[in-house]
Design a protein around this motif. Structure first.
Motif, PDB file in Angstrom:
ATOM      1  N   PHE A 173       1.167  -1.277   0.047  1.00 15.89           N
ATOM      2  CA  PHE A 173      -0.149  -0.178   0.130  1.00 15.89           C
ATOM      3  C   PHE A 173       1.062   1.061  -0.728  1.00 15.89           C
ATOM      4  O   PHE A 173       0.046   2.367  -0.613  1.00 15.89           O
ATOM      5  N   PHE A 174       2.482   0.810   0.756  1.00 14.50           N
ATOM      6  CA  PHE A 174       3.117   2.391   0.560  1.00 14.50           C
ATOM      7  C   PHE A 174       4.075   2.195   0.441  1.00 14.50           C
ATOM      8  O   PHE A 174       4.692   0.933  -0.021  1.00 14.50           O
ATOM      9  N   ASN A 175       4.344   2.980  -0.183  1.00 16.86           N
ATOM     10  CA  ASN A 175       5.222   3.697  -1.211  1.00 16.86           C
ATOM     11  C   ASN A 175       5.771   4.940  -1.102  1.00 16.86           C
ATOM     12  O   ASN A 175       6.038   5.304  -2.490  1.00 16.86           O
ATOM     13  N   PHE A 176       6.502   5.279   0.159  1.00 12.24           N
ATOM     14  CA  PHE A 176       7.429   6.688   0.218  1.00 12.24           C
ATOM     15  C   PHE A 176       8.613   7.308  -0.301  1.00 12.24           C
ATOM     16  O   PHE A 176       8.593   8.758  -0.678  1.00 12.24           O
ATOM     17  N   ALA A 177       9.123   6.259  -1.527  1.00 15.51           N
ATOM     18  CA  ALA A 177       9.860   6.836  -2.535  1.00 15.51           C
ATOM     19  C   ALA A 177       8.851   7.824  -3.758  1.00 15.51           C
ATOM     20  O   ALA A 177       9.424   8.065  -4.839  1.00 15.51           O
ATOM     21  N   ARG A 178       7.298   6.785  -3.890  1.00  9.02           N
ATOM     22  CA  ARG A 178       7.002   8.302  -4.905  1.00  9.02           C
ATOM     23  C   ARG A 178       6.177   9.605  -4.492  1.00  9.02           C
ATOM     24  O   ARG A 178       4.894   9.527  -4.359  1.00  9.02           O
ATOM     25  N   GLN A 179       6.700  10.299  -4.729  1.00  7.66           N
ATOM     26  CA  GLN A 179       6.299  11.926  -4.477  1.00  7.66           C
ATOM     27  C   GLN A 179       4.740  12.046  -5.051  1.00  7.66           C
ATOM     28  O   GLN A 179       5.268  12.250  -6.349  1.00  7.66           O
ATOM     29  N   GLY A 180       4.119  11.926  -3.870  1.00  9.45           N
ATOM     30  CA  GLY A 180       2.673  12.526  -4.230  1.00  9.45           C
ATOM     31  C   GLY A 180       1.872  11.161  -4.608  1.00  9.45           C
ATOM     32  O   GLY A 180       0.498  11.646  -4.722  1.00  9.45           O
ATOM     33  N   GLN A 181       2.071  10.044  -4.121  1.00  9.81           N
ATOM     34  CA  GLN A 181       1.655   9.104  -4.288  1.00  9.81           C
ATOM     35  C   GLN A 181       2.310   7.736  -3.589  1.00  9.81           C
ATOM     36  O   GLN A 181       2.446   6.931  -3.875  1.00  9.81           O
ATOM     37  N   GLU A 182       2.024   8.792  -2.176  1.00 13.30           N
ATOM     38  CA  GLU A 182       3.004   7.346  -1.139  1.00 13.30           C
ATOM     39  C   GLU A 182       1.915   6.707  -0.946  1.00 13.30           C
ATOM     40  O   GLU A 182       2.163   5.804  -0.347  1.00 13.30           O
ATOM     41  N   ALA A 183       0.847   6.689  -1.149  1.00  8.21           N
ATOM     42  CA  ALA A 183      -0.256   5.207  -0.589  1.00  8.21           C
ATOM     43  C   ALA A 183      -0.616   5.549  -2.214  1.00  8.21           C
ATOM     44  O   ALA A 183      -1.494   6.099  -2.949  1.00  8.21           O
ATOM     45  N   SER A 184      -1.417   3.727  -2.478  1.00  5.81           N
ATOM     46  CA  SER A 184      -2.203   3.360  -3.538  1.00  5.81           C
ATOM     47  C   SER A 184      -3.751   4.332  -3.204  1.00  5.81           C
ATOM     48  O   SER A 184      -4.273   3.849  -4.443  1.00  5.81           O
ATOM     49  N   MET A 185      -4.278   4.686  -2.227  1.00  7.07           N
ATOM     50  CA  MET A 185      -5.659   4.964  -1.720  1.00  7.07           C
ATOM     51  C   MET A 185      -5.269   6.415  -1.055  1.00  7.07           C
ATOM     52  O   MET A 185      -4.015   6.561  -0.379  1.00  7.07           O
ATOM     53  N   THR A 186      -6.429   7.168  -1.334  1.00  6.99           N
ATOM     54  CA  THR A 186      -6.477   8.381  -0.292  1.00  6.99           C
ATOM     55  C   THR A 186      -7.262   8.060   0.402  1.00  6.99           C
ATOM     56  O   THR A 186      -7.467   7.014   0.840  1.00  6.99           O
ATOM     57  N   VAL A 187      -7.055   8.653   1.744  1.00 10.27           N
ATOM     58  CA  VAL A 187      -7.557   8.424   2.961  1.00 10.27           C
ATOM     59  C   VAL A 187      -9.398   8.513   2.994  1.00 10.27           C
ATOM     60  O   VAL A 187      -9.742   7.740   3.803  1.00 10.27           O
ATOM     61  N   PHE A 198       8.949   2.816   9.326  1.00 15.82           N
ATOM     62  CA  PHE A 198       7.174   3.345  10.087  1.00 15.82           C
ATOM     63  C   PHE A 198       6.673   4.611  10.109  1.00 15.82           C
ATOM     64  O   PHE A 198       6.915   5.842  10.588  1.00 15.82           O
ATOM     65  N   ASP A 199       6.908   5.198   8.777  1.00 15.25           N
ATOM     66  CA  ASP A 199       6.624   6.907   8.523  1.00 15.25           C
ATOM     67  C   ASP A 199       5.650   6.815   9.216  1.00 15.25           C
ATOM     68  O   ASP A 199       4.225   6.604   9.258  1.00 15.25           O
ATOM     69  N   ASP A 200       5.569   8.403   9.494  1.00 12.11           N
ATOM     70  CA  ASP A 200       4.903   8.830   9.838  1.00 12.11           C
ATOM     71  C   ASP A 200       3.313   8.713   9.288  1.00 12.11           C
ATOM     72  O   ASP A 200       1.964   9.229   9.529  1.00 12.11           O
ATOM     73  N   ARG A 201       3.504   9.246   7.779  1.00 13.53           N
ATOM     74  CA  ARG A 201       2.224   9.261   6.904  1.00 13.53           C
ATOM     75  C   ARG A 201       1.865   8.256   6.780  1.00 13.53           C
ATOM     76  O   ARG A 201       0.784   8.368   5.858  1.00 13.53           O
ATOM     77  N   MET A 202       2.068   6.888   7.235  1.00 11.27           N
ATOM     78  CA  MET A 202       1.355   5.716   7.633  1.00 11.27           C
ATOM     79  C   MET A 202      -0.037   5.937   8.790  1.00 11.27           C
ATOM     80  O   MET A 202      -0.881   5.371   8.402  1.00 11.27           O
ATOM     81  N   ARG A 203      -0.531   6.968   9.599  1.00 14.87           N
ATOM     82  CA  ARG A 203      -0.803   6.831  10.858  1.00 14.87           C
ATOM     83  C   ARG A 203      -1.906   7.064  10.280  1.00 14.87           C
ATOM     84  O   ARG A 203      -2.561   6.741  11.106  1.00 14.87           O
ATOM     85  N   PRO A 204      -2.644   8.258   9.553  1.00 17.77           N
ATOM     86  CA  PRO A 204      -3.961   8.259   8.681  1.00 17.77           C
ATOM     87  C   PRO A 204      -4.887   6.940   8.688  1.00 17.77           C
ATOM     88  O   PRO A 204      -5.519   6.958   8.414  1.00 17.77           O
ATOM     89  N   TYR A 205      -3.646   6.152   8.150  1.00 18.95           N
ATOM     90  CA  TYR A 205      -4.344   4.559   7.024  1.00 18.95           C
ATOM     91  C   TYR A 205      -4.201   3.764   8.763  1.00 18.95           C
ATOM     92  O   TYR A 205      -5.460   2.864   8.122  1.00 18.95           O
ATOM     93  N   ILE A 242       2.843   3.628  16.852  1.00 16.22           N
ATOM     94  CA  ILE A 242       2.373   4.112  16.089  1.00 16.22           C
ATOM     95  C   ILE A 242       1.190   3.932  15.622  1.00 16.22           C
ATOM     96  O   ILE A 242      -0.056   4.171  14.991  1.00 16.22           O
ATOM     97  N   ALA A 243       0.995   2.047  16.413  1.00 14.56           N
ATOM     98  CA  ALA A 243      -0.630   2.184  15.410  1.00 14.56           C
ATOM     99  C   ALA A 243      -1.355   1.036  17.566  1.00 14.56           C
ATOM    100  O   ALA A 243      -1.495  -0.162  16.667  1.00 14.56           O
ATOM    101  N   PRO A 244      -1.600   1.739  18.606  1.00  9.69           N
ATOM    102  CA  PRO A 244      -2.181   1.045  19.080  1.00  9.69           C
ATOM    103  C   PRO A 244      -3.243   0.057  18.873  1.00  9.69           C
ATOM    104  O   PRO A 244      -4.579   1.406  18.610  1.00  9.69           O
ATOM    105  N   GLY A 245      -3.891  -0.717  19.739  1.00  7.08           N
ATOM    106  CA  GLY A 245      -5.249  -1.241  19.406  1.00  7.08           C
ATOM    107  C   GLY A 245      -5.549  -1.949  18.908  1.00  7.08           C
ATOM    108  O   GLY A 245      -6.712  -2.934  18.624  1.00  7.08           O
ATOM    109  N   LYS A 246      -4.988  -1.797  17.420  1.00  2.00           N
ATOM    110  CA  LYS A 246      -4.872  -2.899  16.998  1.00  2.00           C
ATOM    111  C   LYS A 246      -4.549  -4.335  16.226  1.00  2.00           C
ATOM    112  O   LYS A 246      -3.451  -4.470  17.178  1.00  2.00           O
TER     113      LYS A 246
END
Length: 304
Positions: free
Chosen positions: A149-163, A192-199, A229-233
């Motif tokens: 799902f994540f690809n942080f080397a891809r500027q502007g498309q770091e995730a396969s979907m939007t939140v 564990f990039d912080d950009r993961m958190r909302p997903y 970074i993902a408590p309770g999961k």
């Protein structure tokens, strides 16, 4: 007094009002349900928490340095390895949708999860619609999964979907009163990039994978960071049976250590599942696959 429901039942010297009788009955019902749940948990076996990661046969032929082509189906591979549950991930456009005819082979799988983001993060609105339709037709589908799902080397498309797109899927994952689980893959290389958190907040289950065997040295620290970074999961241990980073066989001591640690963490409730990758390795004659199969044969029927 009869109109105020104050009739009493007497047994010996004990007087119980109707209201109290209802309260006691309700409490007994709750206790019975709790007892049944406890008995079910006590009957759960180690094998029940084991999953096989799978794809359409042959999609990885000639890739990752694998020694031979694969023709084993996900269901046959799961039977061979000894895992009752299957994660099916779409790859290289296989299978084509609609999925119902293809998925008929999975009807007797105990628990099945189906990808909405496939290998290399591929997804589309049309594919997600077909996955939801499939889940509605198959009661053994317990969840939908997001691979790569994540690809942080891809500027502007770091995730396969939007939140918002993930929220829209999640809002539709109650089907005929059955709530599906949303799962996602995380790699230790993502740091564990912080950009993961909302997903991750929108997911129910998170599997952590170490692309290279050398990364397994940090398994304890990496899971600790994921819990942070993902408590309770619900956390899941991803277990590769091939060392994909250097494209070579997985060292036996690595897979054996991961299996032992995974079993310990299952018992301690630090993880919920173990996922073995993958079906396409089960007809390659690999020592790591055979070691995993033998381990599952030894521990699979132990109570959890």
């Amino acid at each position: 007094m009869g109109g105020r429901l104050c009739r009493r039942w007497q047994k010996g010297d004990v007087m119980v009002t109707r209201r109290r009788f209802v309260q006691l009955s309700a409490a007994a019902g709750v206790a019975a349900v709790t007892s049944q749940k406890s008995r079910a948990e006590a009957r759960e076996r180690v094998r029940d928490r084991m999953w096989l990661w799978s794809h359409h046969p042959g999609v990885y032929d000639g890739m990752f340095g694998l020694p031979r082509n694969s023709r084993i189906t996900p269901v046959d591979a799961a039977r061979y390895l000894g895992t009752p549950n299957i994660m099916f991930i779409r790859a290289s456009g296989q299978p084509a949708y609609p999925f119902e005819a293809y998925a008929a082979a999975f009807k007797d799988v105990k628990r099945l999860q189906w990808s909405i983001t496939g290998s290399a993060g591929a997804t589309s609105r049309e594919e997600r619609e077909h996955a939801l339709q499939l889940a509605a037709s198959m009661p053994n589908i317990t969840g939908l999964y997001m691979d790569d799902f994540f690809n942080f080397a891809r500027q502007g498309q770091e995730a396969s979907m939007t939140v918002d797109e993930v929220k829209a899927i999640r809002d539709r994952m109650t089907i005929d009163g059955r709530r599906l689980e949303l799962g996602i893959v995380v790699y230790t290389a993502d740091q564990f990039d912080d950009r993961m958190r909302p997903y991750l907040e929108l997911c129910d289950a998170i599997s952590l994978w170490s692309w290279s065997a050398t990364e397994l040295d940090g398994l304890e620290a990496n899971f600790a960071r994921l819990r942070e970074i993902a408590p309770g999961k619900h956390l899941q241990m991803g277990c590769y049976m091939w060392d994909y980073g250097p494209r070579q066989p997985m060292p036996l001591e690595r897979i054996e250590r991961q299996c032992a640690l995974g079993l310990q963490w299952l018992r301690e409730k630090r993880i919920r599942d173990m996922i073995f990758c993958g079906a396409h390795l089960c007809d390659q004659g690999l020592e790591a696959v055979e070691a995993t199969r033998n381990w599952l044969a030894r521990v699979g029927d132990q109570p959890l």
